[in-house]
Design a protein around this motif. Structure first.
Motif, PDB file in Angstrom:
ATOM      1  N   ALA A  34       0.841  -1.196   0.000  1.00 42.08           N
ATOM      2  CA  ALA A  34       0.000   0.000   0.000  1.00 42.08           C
ATOM      3  C   ALA A  34       0.870   1.237   0.000  1.00 42.08           C
ATOM      4  CB  ALA A  34      -0.906   0.025   1.239  1.00 42.08           C
ATOM      5  N   VAL A  35       0.270   2.317  -0.462  1.00 37.36           N
ATOM      6  CA  VAL A  35       0.840   3.652  -0.283  1.00 37.36           C
ATOM      7  C   VAL A  35      -0.251   4.462   0.401  1.00 37.36           C
ATOM      8  CG1 VAL A  35       1.742   5.721  -1.393  1.00 37.36           C
ATOM      9  CG2 VAL A  35       2.328   3.471  -2.324  1.00 37.36           C
ATOM     10  N   ILE A  36       0.042   4.911   1.601  1.00 36.72           N
ATOM     11  CA  ILE A  36      -0.921   5.688   2.383  1.00 36.72           C
ATOM     12  C   ILE A  36      -0.654   7.169   2.127  1.00 36.72           C
ATOM     13  CG2 ILE A  36      -1.819   6.165   4.705  1.00 36.72           C
ATOM     14  CD1 ILE A  36      -2.043   3.184   3.779  1.00 36.72           C
ATOM     15  N   ASP A  37      -1.661   7.870   1.643  1.00 40.46           N
ATOM     16  CA  ASP A  37      -1.550   9.308   1.384  1.00 40.46           C
ATOM     17  C   ASP A  37      -2.189  10.054   2.557  1.00 40.46           C
ATOM     18  OD1 ASP A  37      -1.580  11.926   0.488  1.00 40.46           O
ATOM     19  OD2 ASP A  37      -2.611  11.475  -1.405  1.00 40.46           O
ATOM     20  N   HIS A  38      -1.373  10.371   3.552  1.00 38.09           N
ATOM     21  CA  HIS A  38      -1.887  11.051   4.744  1.00 38.09           C
ATOM     22  C   HIS A  38      -2.439  12.433   4.414  1.00 38.09           C
ATOM     23  CE1 HIS A  38      -0.781   8.083   7.735  1.00 38.09           C
ATOM     24  NE2 HIS A  38       0.439   8.014   7.237  1.00 38.09           N
ATOM     25  N   ALA A  41      -5.867  12.064   2.869  1.00 33.01           N
ATOM     26  CA  ALA A  41      -6.865  11.742   3.892  1.00 33.01           C
ATOM     27  C   ALA A  41      -7.202  12.979   4.717  1.00 33.01           C
ATOM     28  CB  ALA A  41      -6.356  10.624   4.795  1.00 33.01           C
ATOM     29  N   GLN A  53       3.363  10.767   2.463  1.00 37.24           N
ATOM     30  CA  GLN A  53       2.943   9.434   2.038  1.00 37.24           C
ATOM     31  C   GLN A  53       3.828   8.390   2.713  1.00 37.24           C
ATOM     32  OE1 GLN A  53       2.387   8.851  -2.188  1.00 37.24           O
ATOM     33  NE2 GLN A  53       1.676  10.952  -2.474  1.00 37.24           N
ATOM     34  N   VAL A  54       3.245   7.232   2.970  1.00 42.70           N
ATOM     35  CA  VAL A  54       3.978   6.118   3.557  1.00 42.70           C
ATOM     36  C   VAL A  54       3.831   4.910   2.644  1.00 42.70           C
ATOM     37  CG1 VAL A  54       4.164   4.532   5.521  1.00 42.70           C
ATOM     38  CG2 VAL A  54       3.644   6.951   5.917  1.00 42.70           C
ATOM     39  N   ILE A  56       4.207   0.963   2.266  1.00 45.93           N
ATOM     40  CA  ILE A  56       4.234  -0.237   3.087  1.00 45.93           C
ATOM     41  C   ILE A  56       4.660  -1.366   2.149  1.00 45.93           C
ATOM     42  CG2 ILE A  56       2.878  -1.813   4.513  1.00 45.93           C
ATOM     43  CD1 ILE A  56       1.065   0.603   5.171  1.00 45.93           C
ATOM     44  N   ARG A  80       8.106   0.050   6.434  1.00 46.39           N
ATOM     45  CA  ARG A  80       7.481   1.311   6.019  1.00 46.39           C
ATOM     46  C   ARG A  80       8.548   2.356   5.711  1.00 46.39           C
ATOM     47  NH1 ARG A  80       5.407  -0.790  10.278  1.00 46.39           N
ATOM     48  NH2 ARG A  80       6.243   0.697  11.747  1.00 46.39           N
ATOM     49  N   ARG A  84       7.918  12.840   2.980  1.00 43.34           N
ATOM     50  CA  ARG A  84       7.110  14.001   3.341  1.00 43.34           C
ATOM     51  C   ARG A  84       7.752  15.295   2.858  1.00 43.34           C
ATOM     52  NH1 ARG A  84       9.283  16.694   7.688  1.00 43.34           N
ATOM     53  NH2 ARG A  84      10.998  15.611   8.715  1.00 43.34           N
TER      54      ARG A  84
END
Length: 133
Positions: A34-38, A41, A53-54, A56, A80, A84
């Protein structure tokens, strides 16, 4: 530096850096789960946040034996990598120091190779940026 983290500056912005790390990881056979787009969000929640972004990522073939030997390690796997914006040029890339994780879980030295994957990926990506400049 926050204890247990390594950070390096990328010449590229967050999106470009994440894409480059993702390509490098996949070219080495790692899975990007995954790529989390903080920041995305945050925007969806009506808040403002710099690009963050993180990724995983990991390899079940490499990570599973570590978790079988030390089940609590699953809290830190998959690996991870945080990318940023900090107001400076490019972006900041951060990940956990393998030695920090190994010490926390009392892991033998040979297990550092799997935990060092983020360092190798970031070194390859940032080294390629330097060669292009």
């Amino acid at each position: 530096m926050t204890s247990g983290l390594v950070s390096r500056r990328s010449a590229a912005d967050v999106e470009q850096t994440v894409a480059s790390i993702r390509r490098e990881a996949e070219s080495r056979g790692a899975t990007v789960f995954a790529v989390i787009d903080h920041a995305g969000a945050a925007r969806d929640a009506g808040l403002d946040m710099p690009a963050t972004q993180v990724l995983i990522l990991g390899s079940p073939k490499s990570g599973t034996p570590l978790m079988l030997a030390t089940p609590e390690l699953a809290i830190d796997l998959p690996l991870r990598i945080l990318v940023r914006a900090d107001g400076g040029p490019g972006s900041v890339v951060s990940w956990q120091e393998p030695e920090f994780v190994a010490t926390r879980f009392n892991l033998p030295g040979e297990q550092l190779t799997t935990l060092a994957a983020p360092s190798a990926l970031v070194d390859a990506v940032l080294g390629a940026q330097t060669r292009r400049e």
